[in-house]
Structures are given as C-alpha cells and as structure tokens.
Design a protein around this motif. Structure first.
Motif, mmCIF file in Angstrom:
data_model
loop_
_atom_site.group_PDB
_atom_site.id
_atom_site.type_symbol
_atom_site.label_atom_id
_atom_site.label_comp_id
_atom_site.label_asym_id
_atom_site.label_seq_id
_atom_site.Cartn_x
_atom_site.Cartn_y
_atom_site.Cartn_z
ATOM 1 N N LEU A 43 0.961 -1.286 0.181
ATOM 2 C CA LEU A 43 -0.270 0.114 0.179
ATOM 3 C C LEU A 43 0.661 1.250 -0.026
ATOM 4 O O LEU A 43 0.739 2.484 -1.165
ATOM 5 C CB LEU A 43 -1.314 0.147 1.061
ATOM 6 C CG LEU A 43 -2.087 -0.777 1.440
ATOM 7 C CD1 LEU A 43 -2.713 -1.125 2.493
ATOM 8 C CD2 LEU A 43 -2.700 -0.831 0.028
ATOM 9 N N LEU A 44 2.112 1.512 0.646
ATOM 10 C CA LEU A 44 3.309 2.809 0.765
ATOM 11 C C LEU A 44 3.325 2.897 -0.593
ATOM 12 O O LEU A 44 3.861 3.629 -1.566
ATOM 13 C CB LEU A 44 3.798 1.969 1.840
ATOM 14 C CG LEU A 44 3.713 2.264 3.255
ATOM 15 C CD1 LEU A 44 4.826 1.882 4.176
ATOM 16 C CD2 LEU A 44 3.523 3.255 3.743
ATOM 17 N N ALA A 48 3.543 6.212 -3.116
ATOM 18 C CA ALA A 48 4.490 6.998 -3.127
ATOM 19 C C ALA A 48 4.139 7.165 -4.717
ATOM 20 O O ALA A 48 4.285 7.882 -5.027
ATOM 21 C CB ALA A 48 5.725 5.593 -2.951
ATOM 22 N N ALA A 49 3.355 5.981 -5.515
ATOM 23 C CA ALA A 49 3.122 6.349 -6.881
ATOM 24 C C ALA A 49 2.554 7.056 -7.114
ATOM 25 O O ALA A 49 2.532 8.090 -7.715
ATOM 26 C CB ALA A 49 3.145 4.938 -7.367
ATOM 27 N N VAL A 50 1.163 7.382 -6.160
ATOM 28 C CA VAL A 50 0.140 8.658 -6.656
ATOM 29 C C VAL A 50 1.077 9.603 -6.411
ATOM 30 O O VAL A 50 0.487 10.466 -7.014
ATOM 31 C CB VAL A 50 -0.953 8.228 -5.411
ATOM 32 C CG1 VAL A 50 -2.293 8.980 -5.763
ATOM 33 C CG2 VAL A 50 -1.553 7.122 -5.939
ATOM 34 N N LEU A 51 1.235 9.527 -5.063
ATOM 35 C CA LEU A 51 2.419 11.308 -4.831
ATOM 36 C C LEU A 51 3.435 11.330 -5.783
ATOM 37 O O LEU A 51 3.205 12.599 -6.564
ATOM 38 C CB LEU A 51 2.882 10.805 -3.340
ATOM 39 C CG LEU A 51 2.276 11.082 -2.031
ATOM 40 C CD1 LEU A 51 3.067 10.933 -0.876
ATOM 41 C CD2 LEU A 51 1.761 12.021 -2.078
ATOM 42 N N LEU A 52 4.008 10.485 -6.768
ATOM 43 C CA LEU A 52 4.813 10.534 -7.781
ATOM 44 C C LEU A 52 3.684 11.836 -9.317
ATOM 45 O O LEU A 52 4.279 12.792 -9.814
ATOM 46 C CB LEU A 52 6.176 9.740 -8.166
ATOM 47 C CG LEU A 52 6.489 9.534 -7.798
ATOM 48 C CD1 LEU A 52 7.454 8.403 -7.856
ATOM 49 C CD2 LEU A 52 7.923 10.220 -7.311
ATOM 50 N N VAL B 56 -7.941 19.941 -12.583
ATOM 51 C CA VAL B 56 -8.201 20.079 -10.768
ATOM 52 C C VAL B 56 -8.160 19.259 -10.150
ATOM 53 O O VAL B 56 -7.546 19.307 -8.890
ATOM 54 C CB VAL B 56 -9.949 20.731 -11.405
ATOM 55 C CG1 VAL B 56 -10.629 21.136 -10.258
ATOM 56 C CG2 VAL B 56 -9.968 22.345 -12.083
ATOM 57 N N PHE B 57 -8.466 18.147 -10.497
ATOM 58 C CA PHE B 57 -8.613 16.614 -9.952
ATOM 59 C C PHE B 57 -7.311 16.574 -9.243
ATOM 60 O O PHE B 57 -7.407 16.379 -7.964
ATOM 61 C CB PHE B 57 -8.681 15.433 -10.322
ATOM 62 C CG PHE B 57 -8.482 14.571 -10.034
ATOM 63 C CD1 PHE B 57 -9.958 14.398 -9.021
ATOM 64 C CD2 PHE B 57 -8.213 13.299 -9.507
ATOM 65 C CE1 PHE B 57 -9.689 12.147 -8.380
ATOM 66 C CE2 PHE B 57 -7.414 12.070 -9.346
ATOM 67 C CZ PHE B 57 -8.113 11.925 -8.238
ATOM 68 N N ALA B 58 -5.610 17.000 -9.940
ATOM 69 C CA ALA B 58 -4.777 16.706 -9.282
ATOM 70 C C ALA B 58 -4.483 17.739 -8.563
ATOM 71 O O ALA B 58 -4.009 17.834 -7.046
ATOM 72 C CB ALA B 58 -3.379 16.716 -10.519
ATOM 73 N N ALA B 59 -5.054 18.800 -8.964
ATOM 74 C CA ALA B 59 -4.178 20.124 -7.108
ATOM 75 C C ALA B 59 -5.540 20.349 -6.039
ATOM 76 O O ALA B 59 -5.003 20.309 -5.780
ATOM 77 C CB ALA B 59 -5.112 21.791 -8.217
ATOM 78 N N SER B 60 -6.487 19.805 -7.006
ATOM 79 C CA SER B 60 -7.664 19.110 -5.021
ATOM 80 C C SER B 60 -6.358 18.156 -4.376
ATOM 81 O O SER B 60 -6.668 18.138 -3.046
ATOM 82 C CB SER B 60 -8.745 18.998 -5.574
ATOM 83 O OG SER B 60 -9.186 19.767 -6.747
#
Lengths: 231, 184
Positions: A43-44, A48-52, B56-60
C-alpha cells in the motif's frame, strides 16, 4: 527594484516529491517493514506512486501558470510534512523499538479462550515468544512440562530487577501500537542489552500476575531477524 | 463485549449526527474552510474540457494531501509527546473506582491515539479497569483522539472542534457507560 530572475522552487511540488521519496526510501531500505505490518508495505508503494503522479501534475501546473498562482493558497501547516522527512534522516525505527520495549511495563496478557493443543514432538522445539508466554501462563500449564524450548528475542532489562527479560514486539497495526511480549530469563548472566539472542531452556512456573519465566541452559547471539516483530 | 461495542458506537453516532442536524440546520459550522480551486466549481463539470478537469482533480488532491497531512503531522507529534511524557502505566492505577475509571479510560483514548484496528487489544490489556470502562475506551477512541482533533481543527476551525469534540465525548462516555451497565 527588478523582480528576481530565478523563480524559487514552488512549494507544493517540493512537498509532494519529498513525501514520495521518503515513502520509497523507507520501502527500499526495508525500514517500512519495521514500522508497519509487512502486509501494508505494498500500500505504501501505491501511495508513493500516486504522490509521484501528483508531483508531476503540480510541476506542470507551476510551469504553465507561473510561481505566484501555484503558491497561492498553500497552507502554512503543510510545511510540517517536511518534519517526518527530517526525522527519517536522523533516527532509526529499530532504536525506537528497542527503547520502547525496554520502557513499557504493560505487556500482552495471555490469549483467552483458545484451546491449547500439545506441542509437536521435536526436541528441542522452536516456539514463538508469544506462544511460549501464552502456554506458560495458561491455567494448569502442562504443555511445556519436560520440554526444551528455543526462544528468539532481544535482551531487555527486567523492570523488577530480577534477572533480565527476552522481549519481542508484536504489531497490531504499526509501531505506534506495538506491545512487547516479554519472558523473564533465569540462570545466566544477561547478554548486552538490545542484542538479539536465541535461548535454549525449560519452563519455570511463575507467580500469579507475573511474567512467564524460562530457565536458561544456553544463550547464542544471532542476527537481527527480518522483520524483527512477531507475526 | 462485541455487541455492546457495536451498540454503544452506533448510538453515539446517531445522537451526535441527529443533534448536529437539529441544532445547526444550515450546516454553517461544518463548512470546510479550505477551497483549493475555487472558480471552476461554479461551472457544470460537462462544460469544462477534460484536461482542465484532470488538472483540477490533481490540484485538489495535492492540496488536500498537504493540508490534511500537515495537520496529521501536528496531531501525531502531540500524541507522541503525550505517549513519552505521560506514563500510561501510572494512570492505570486509577482503575479502582467506577467513575474515575470511566473518565481515565476516556482520557486515555483521546491521548494515546490507538488506531481502531488495535484498540480492542489495548483495552483488553488494561485489566485493572472494569469492562464498562474498557467499553468507553473503545467507543471514544475511534471518534475522538488528538490526531483527529488536529485535522478537524485544520479543516473546520476551532469553534467547530470545541462544540463537536465536547458533544461527541459526552455522547460516547454517556452511552458507553449506559450500554456497559445494561449489557455487561
């Protein structure tokens, strides 16, 4: 006055990148498995992938709209996200875990209501520390009678000052709610505090309300297991 | 204990939800302060081109992450400080009397911030306390703790937190004790 020619790096992409890199570093270095249950590590990676991806989007937005607009509305409290990054650079969870286990007096009590089956016949038999503690403290403990056991854990001081204890952390969720399982070791001089050992010994009855006890025949220093906590 | 916990939590959620709805019909108090990307919300989504919608999705999402994350760090720092500075082992000696036992367990639930997956094991380890006090601990702990309070304060403001936290605490302690007395 002329405006500065080099725009400062925008804050939002920086924070997102720092958080993603921190998460990835913890996973790659194996420290994540010491902070959360191993099942949560994938899950981490996803987080991390989403944050990138968010970092890329925020970086593109900053390039398009310029610095002022993207910085607008970033709450001051967001800068606190850099605190965990700094902490991870300067401390190690392993040290925290050992310290924690040495400090805590409230330990896991014996599991209730589970039927206690006889142990397998191997001799000596390797028993997880929590299983040993449960069996030793169970009413009418007889499943350990006459058995030689092998126990793995790290050395922690005994809060009551009688001998020393073998301890190992048990996670429910993460390190924050870890509780040590502890067994008092009798009969030999304590190895260095915090070192990992494998004991060979036999069960000794303990007074009511006290820790489970083991009479030690021999102690062997071992490598720190990975992950170090009980399953 | 399982059924008692289910009932106490359900009743507390009902009471808090309904009293909030009845006392504040226009939901003025619980309006989120942070509106990351303002102007685009006034147009219907179908009129906005797809790349802009994605932006907008990414910014939110980014804004929510750094905002909530910042308050989470704040709450976690407070919780960690409390865990180190307030020895919970000494508090457990207050378990003898009924009322102090209940209040101590409620206070512990707020201070130690155990996640709801683990709180039953933590509650069970406080053997000095009555089962009603343990039930109160398990009712309060998922609803009010320092980390949640910090995040709520960041999103809805201090005024909201004062009203909401006191109402929720009262409901949890009251209903937890009531269910505990009847069912345990």
């Amino acid at each position: 006055m002329t405006p500065p020619t080099h725009p400062r790096p925008a804050a939002l992409p920086l924070l997102l990148l720092a958080s993603a890199v921190l998460t990835l570093c913890l996973v790659v270095s194996g420290q994540a498995a010491e902070l959360v249950r191993p099942a949560m590590v994938p899950l981490l990676v996803i987080a991390a992938a989403v944050l990138l991806m968010l970092f890329v989007a925020a970086h593109v937005a900053t390039e398009q709209h310029g610095h002022e607009q993207s910085h607008h509305g970033l709450p001051t409290v967001a800068w606190l996200l850099l605190l965990p990054v700094a902490l991870a650079c300067f401390s190690s969870p392993a040290a925290v875990a050992t310290h924690e286990a040495g400090q805590q007096l409230v330990v896991e009590g014996p599991g209730r209501g589970q039927a206690i089956a006889p142990l397998p016949l191997a001799d000596p038999i390797a028993v997880p520390l929590n299983v040993y503690s449960d069996r030793a403290l169970a009413a009418g403990a007889s499943t350990l009678d006459g058995r030689t056991v092998l126990l793995v854990g790290f050395v922690a001081p005994d809060p009551q000052g009688r001998g020393w204890t073998l301890a190992r952390l048990r996670f429910r969720c993460c390190l924050a709610d870890a509780r040590p399982v502890r067994v008092r070791a009798l009969g030999v001089a304590p190895p260095p505090s915090g070192s990992w050992v494998r004991l060979r010994g036999t069960c000794v009855p303990s007074p009511p309300g006290d820790l489970a006890q083991v009479h030690v025949e021999s102690v062997e220093a071992i490598q720190r297991p990975s992950p170090p906590q009980l399953p | 204990m399982v059924i008692a916990r289910f009932l106490a939590a359900l009743f507390a959620a009902w009471v808090v939800g309904w009293s909030w709805t009845l006392l504040d019909p226009h939901r003025r108090l619980a309006r989120a302060r942070s509106a990351p990307v303002g102007e685009i919300r006034t147009r219907p989504a179908a009129e906005v081109p797809r790349p802009a919608r994605r932006a907008v999705f990414a910014a939110s999402a980014s804004h929510d992450f750094v905002h909530a994350g910042g308050f989470l760090v704040l709450g976690a720092a407070i919780a960690a400080a409390v865990k180190v500075l307030v020895p919970s082992e000494h508090l457990t000696r207050l378990g003898g009397q009924v009322l102090t036992g209940l209040l101590t367990m409620a206070a512990l639930a707020v201070l130690v911030c155990v996640c709801s997956e683990a709180d039953a094991f933590v509650a069970a380890s406080f053997t000095a306390f009555s089962s009603t006090a343990q039930l109160v601990f398990m009712t309060v702990s998922p609803m009010v703790d320092l980390k949640l309070v910090a995040m709520q304060a960041g999103t809805f403001g201090l005024g909201f937190v004062l009203r909401f936290v006191s109402l929720t605490l009262l409901a949890c302690v009251g209903l937890g004790s009531l269910v505990g007395m009847v069912a345990l």
